[in-house]
Design a protein around this motif. Structure first.
Motif, short mmCIF file in Angstrom:
data_model
loop_
_atom_site.label_atom_id
_atom_site.label_comp_id
_atom_site.label_asym_id
_atom_site.label_seq_id
_atom_site.Cartn_x
_atom_site.Cartn_y
_atom_site.Cartn_z
N ARG A 412 23.86 15.69 61.64
CA ARG A 412 22.41 15.82 61.49
C ARG A 412 21.92 17.26 61.54
O ARG A 412 20.99 17.62 60.81
CB ARG A 412 21.69 15.01 62.58
N PHE A 413 22.53 18.11 62.38
CA PHE A 413 21.90 19.40 62.65
C PHE A 413 22.75 20.61 62.31
O PHE A 413 22.29 21.74 62.51
CB PHE A 413 21.50 19.46 64.13
N SER A 414 23.96 20.45 61.83
CA SER A 414 24.76 21.61 61.44
C SER A 414 24.28 22.11 60.07
O SER A 414 23.34 21.57 59.47
CB SER A 414 26.23 21.23 61.36
N ILE A 415 24.92 23.15 59.57
CA ILE A 415 24.55 23.68 58.26
C ILE A 415 24.78 22.64 57.16
O ILE A 415 24.16 22.69 56.10
CB ILE A 415 25.33 24.98 57.98
N TYR A 416 25.66 21.67 57.42
CA TYR A 416 25.91 20.59 56.46
C TYR A 416 25.07 19.36 56.76
O TYR A 416 25.20 18.34 56.10
CB TYR A 416 27.38 20.18 56.51
N GLY A 417 24.22 19.44 57.78
CA GLY A 417 23.57 18.24 58.28
C GLY A 417 22.34 17.82 57.52
O GLY A 417 21.74 18.58 56.75
N THR A 418 21.96 16.55 57.75
CA THR A 418 20.74 15.97 57.19
C THR A 418 20.00 15.29 58.34
O THR A 418 20.44 14.26 58.85
CB THR A 418 21.07 14.93 56.10
N ASN A 453 24.83 1.86 55.07
CA ASN A 453 24.44 3.23 55.41
C ASN A 453 25.64 4.09 55.80
O ASN A 453 25.53 4.98 56.65
CB ASN A 453 23.42 3.26 56.56
N LEU A 454 26.79 3.83 55.18
CA LEU A 454 27.99 4.60 55.49
C LEU A 454 27.74 6.08 55.19
O LEU A 454 27.25 6.43 54.11
CB LEU A 454 29.18 4.09 54.68
N ILE A 455 28.07 6.94 56.15
CA ILE A 455 27.84 8.37 56.00
C ILE A 455 29.04 9.03 55.36
O ILE A 455 30.17 8.89 55.83
CB ILE A 455 27.54 9.01 57.37
N THR A 456 28.81 9.75 54.28
CA THR A 456 29.85 10.50 53.59
C THR A 456 29.34 11.92 53.33
O THR A 456 28.14 12.19 53.40
CB THR A 456 30.25 9.84 52.26
N TYR A 457 30.26 12.81 53.00
CA TYR A 457 29.88 14.18 52.65
C TYR A 457 29.73 14.27 51.14
O TYR A 457 30.64 13.93 50.39
CB TYR A 457 30.93 15.17 53.15
N VAL A 458 28.58 14.72 50.70
CA VAL A 458 28.28 14.87 49.28
C VAL A 458 28.32 16.34 48.93
O VAL A 458 27.58 17.14 49.50
CB VAL A 458 26.90 14.29 48.93
N ILE A 465 19.25 17.98 49.34
CA ILE A 465 18.05 18.79 49.54
C ILE A 465 18.33 19.90 50.54
O ILE A 465 17.87 21.02 50.39
CB ILE A 465 16.88 17.91 50.02
N ASN A 466 19.15 19.59 51.57
CA ASN A 466 19.42 20.57 52.61
C ASN A 466 20.56 21.51 52.27
O ASN A 466 20.92 22.37 53.06
CB ASN A 466 19.75 19.86 53.93
N GLY A 467 21.16 21.33 51.11
CA GLY A 467 22.26 22.21 50.74
C GLY A 467 21.77 23.65 50.57
O GLY A 467 20.66 23.91 50.17
N CYS A 474 26.08 18.30 51.79
CA CYS A 474 25.66 17.85 53.11
C CYS A 474 26.06 16.39 53.30
O CYS A 474 26.58 15.75 52.39
CB CYS A 474 24.15 18.02 53.29
N TYR A 475 25.81 15.87 54.50
CA TYR A 475 26.08 14.47 54.80
C TYR A 475 24.92 13.61 54.34
O TYR A 475 23.75 14.02 54.36
CB TYR A 475 26.28 14.28 56.30
N GLY A 476 25.25 12.37 53.94
CA GLY A 476 24.21 11.45 53.52
C GLY A 476 24.63 10.01 53.68
O GLY A 476 25.84 9.69 53.72
N ASN A 477 23.65 9.10 53.81
CA ASN A 477 23.92 7.65 53.82
C ASN A 477 24.09 7.19 52.38
O ASN A 477 23.18 6.65 51.76
CB ASN A 477 22.77 6.89 54.48
N THR A 478 25.25 7.44 51.83
CA THR A 478 25.44 7.28 50.39
C THR A 478 26.33 6.11 49.99
O THR A 478 26.54 5.89 48.80
CB THR A 478 26.06 8.56 49.80
N ALA A 479 26.86 5.36 50.94
CA ALA A 479 27.86 4.36 50.56
C ALA A 479 27.75 3.10 51.40
O ALA A 479 27.07 3.07 52.43
CB ALA A 479 29.27 4.95 50.69
#
Length: 612
Positions: A412-418, A453-458, A465-467, A474-479
């Motif tokens: 959620r909060f790292s540079i890759y987070g959402t 709502n499986l979390i994967t890295y996109v 948006i946060n890239g 970043c991470y997202g509920n994509t799967a």
């Protein structure tokens, strides 16, 4: 061993036959009713538990001669493993194909987890000090809260018993591996204690054959455990436990010709008060904290997770009925000094209720839990399980349950987070048929666990948006995922020989793409035998794993493999035991993670002194 074994119907029929009363399950029948497990946080006889449970005792751990806990778990029905090279490499354990972060891991009642990667640091858990392992397959969030989408693995270190019991073990093996551990336990009056120390060093082997540094990648590991108990009176007891683990593992980093180092620290400490108010009512109050710290050198990366937990557990028993009520608080904190330093924390408060029934042929278990997360609000989970004894030997059961896992603080909060990630959630159903008779036991379990709502890295420019320009992803509920399958297991004692077999037919897949989830096989099996020959205890096992894929698109195929492991032990007088083990006798080359080799043929010899 050819993986074509798995492509024939005949193989499935052979394994099915071994899961009928011709074979027997994980534990000798004579000990089933005596084995107490804590699948629902209350002690129950293994025969009274509806859940799919396996218990691994100290004797089995010692006979295994395994290099790590994950190696032992990978030989159990429904469990598999992927690892970056040797026993000190980053390790994932999949319960029924579920993500490694979907297994709640508890050491002496203390929850461990990483709020960076998610899941336990399996490579940092010292195997030599473990007394017992309990595996619960299937979601258990209604009892244990967040994380338990795939299952729960509880680890218990040694406890003091009456008398004075010292023990020392030393051993040496292939790849310049040396091990030593010492323990001291006992009980004197109202006090009991157990202390343990372990040390392992290994020159290792080249875990990245295609890397820029073709040398050995060794590791060093030190571990310590302590357990203290004080029986205040017949009704009240205090217990304290602690575990410390430090590991330094070499790996091929960015420096050509020189190794980088991965430093892993695992700490747990727990204190609990147990009160027996009456024959029917007892209470447990506990507080605990765990720390998981990972650092790489010379590259400047540090991540540090702390989990603090408080639990008040009440239990009432009346005849065939049992009620439980839990109040629990969990606090997570992450310090992550990556590209952008991050320090975040959150908390969860929970109320959990349980009801159990064991009357005649009927066994039932109902659990309901509500978690209030400081970030996501309320989440309610539940489970219902029922078993019916068709005959004294046969029992059928069915269960259903829901579970969830909140995103890690890093997600959620790292540079890759959402920041607006949603919790992953699951719905599980399973059916089982079990047989328990004299000298034999067997089970057939079918299950389906669906995760939303499986979390994967996109990754890729503009994917999030946060890239940022530096990290376009970043991470997202994509799967969505589904873990479904059939597990057949059994073993049978024939004279002095114990035969054992299990077969897993799994389909861990991405529901959106239809692809097989990475690093998980659809078919795997274990065949084993143990026998007494004079003063020797001899055993062997064959592990068969079908092909997997290292990527989500299923383009990077990891070949299937079969390995044969042998072990032997014997008593040298009344106080000494000699252990020998050969892993991967056929020197099979295979990978569980693309680009990382596994050990070839390996020999280990150990000597233990434990005066009786």
């Amino acid at each position: 061993m050819k993986t074509r074994f798995f492509r024939t119907r005949r193989a499935a029929w052979v394994m099915a036959a071994c899961a009928t009363p011709l074979c027997h399950a994980q534990t000798a029948p004579a000990s089933l009713s005596e084995t107490l497990v804590t699948a629902t946080r209350t002690e129950q006889a293994l025969t009274d538990v509806v859940a799919d449970v396996t218990v691994i005792d100290r004797a089995e751990l010692e006979r295994s001669g395994a290099s790590g806990l994950a190696d032992v778990l990978a030989r159990q029905p429904g469990l598999s493993m992927a690892r970056n090279g040797g026993p000190a490499g980053t390790t994932s354990v999949f319960v029924r194909g579920a993500e490694s972060r979907f297994t709640a891991v508890i050491i002496d009642g203390v929850r461990i987890d990483s709020q960076s990667t998610g899941g336990a640091s399996w490579n940092a858990i010292p195997l030599s000090q473990i007394e017992r392992v309990e595996i619960v397959r299937g979601p258990a969030a209604a009892v244990y809260g967040s994380d338990a989408l795939g299952g729960v693995i509880q680890i218990f270190t040694r406890r003091g018993e009456q008398g004075f019991a010292p023990a020392i073990s030393v051993g040496a093996g292939s790849h310049g591996t040396y091990k030593a551990d010492a323990s001291l336990s006992g009980r004197e009056g109202a006090f009991d204690y157990a202390l343990g120390l372990s040390r392992e060093v290994s020159q290792g082997f080249n875990v990245q054959p295609a890397g820029n540094n073709p040398d050995r990648d060794g590791h060093r590991h030190s571990g310590a455990t302590a357990s203290l108990g004080w029986q205040l009176n017949a009704a009240h007891r205090l217990e304290a436990t602690a575990l410390s683990s430090d590991q330094d593992a070499q790996y091929d980093g960015s420096r050509a010709g020189r190794d980088d180092h991965a430093l892993q620290q695992l700490r747990t400490v727990g204190l609990q008060w147990l009160a027996q108010w009456s024959d029917s009512h007892r209470t447990r109050l506990s507080t605990s904290q765990s720390r998981d710290r990972y650092e790489t050198r010379p590259s400047p990366y540090v991540t540090d997770t702390r989990i603090t937990s408080h639990l008040l557990h009440n239990e009432w028993r009346l005849g065939a009925h049992q009620w439980t009520a839990d109040i629990e608080r969990r606090e997570d904190q992450l310090d992550n000094a990556s590209t952008v330093p991050t320090r975040t924390q959150r908390s969860q408060d929970a109320l959990a209720l349980g009801y159990g029934l064991h009357s005649g042929p009927h066994t039932a278990q109902l659990n309901l839990r509500h978690d209030q997360d400081s970030e996501f609000g309320g989440k309610t989970t539940g489970s219902l399980a029922y078993a019916y004894a068709l005959t004294p030997a046969w029992r059928a059961s069915a269960s259903a349950g829901t579970a969830f896992r909140v995103p890690t603080l890093f997600q959620r909060f790292s540079i890759y987070g959402t920041p607006d990630l949603r919790p992953e959630s699951s719905r599980n159903i399973e059916f089982a048929l079990r047989y328990a008779g004299a000298g034999r036991n067997a089970s057939i379990v079918a299950y389906r666990n669906r995760v939303d709502n499986l979390i994967t890295y996109v990754s890729g420019p503009g994917s999030c948006i946060n890239g940022t320009a530096s990290f376009p992803g970043c991470y997202g509920n994509t799967a969505r995922a589904q873990y479904s399958g059939l597990t057949l297991s059994g073993d049978q004692r024939v004279g002095a020989t114990l035969l054992r077999a299990s077969l897993d037919l799994m389909n861990p897949k991405d529901l959106d793409t239809g692809k097989q989830l990475r690093r998980r096989a659809q078919r795997q099996a274990t065949l084993g035998a143990e026998q007494r020959v004079g003063d020797w205890h001899l055993g062997g096992e064959v592990q068969l794993v079908a092909h997997r894929f290292d990527d989500a698109n299923n383009t990077q195929r990891l070949g299937g493999y079969g390995v044969l492991n042998l072990h032997a032990s014997t008593s040298l007088g009344s106080d000494w035991t000699l252990l020998a083990r050969i892993d991967n006798l056929g020197d099979k080359f295979y990978q569980t993670t693309r680009g990382y080799a596994t050990a070839g043929r390996s020999l280990y010899l150990g000597l233990k002194w434990a005066p009786k």
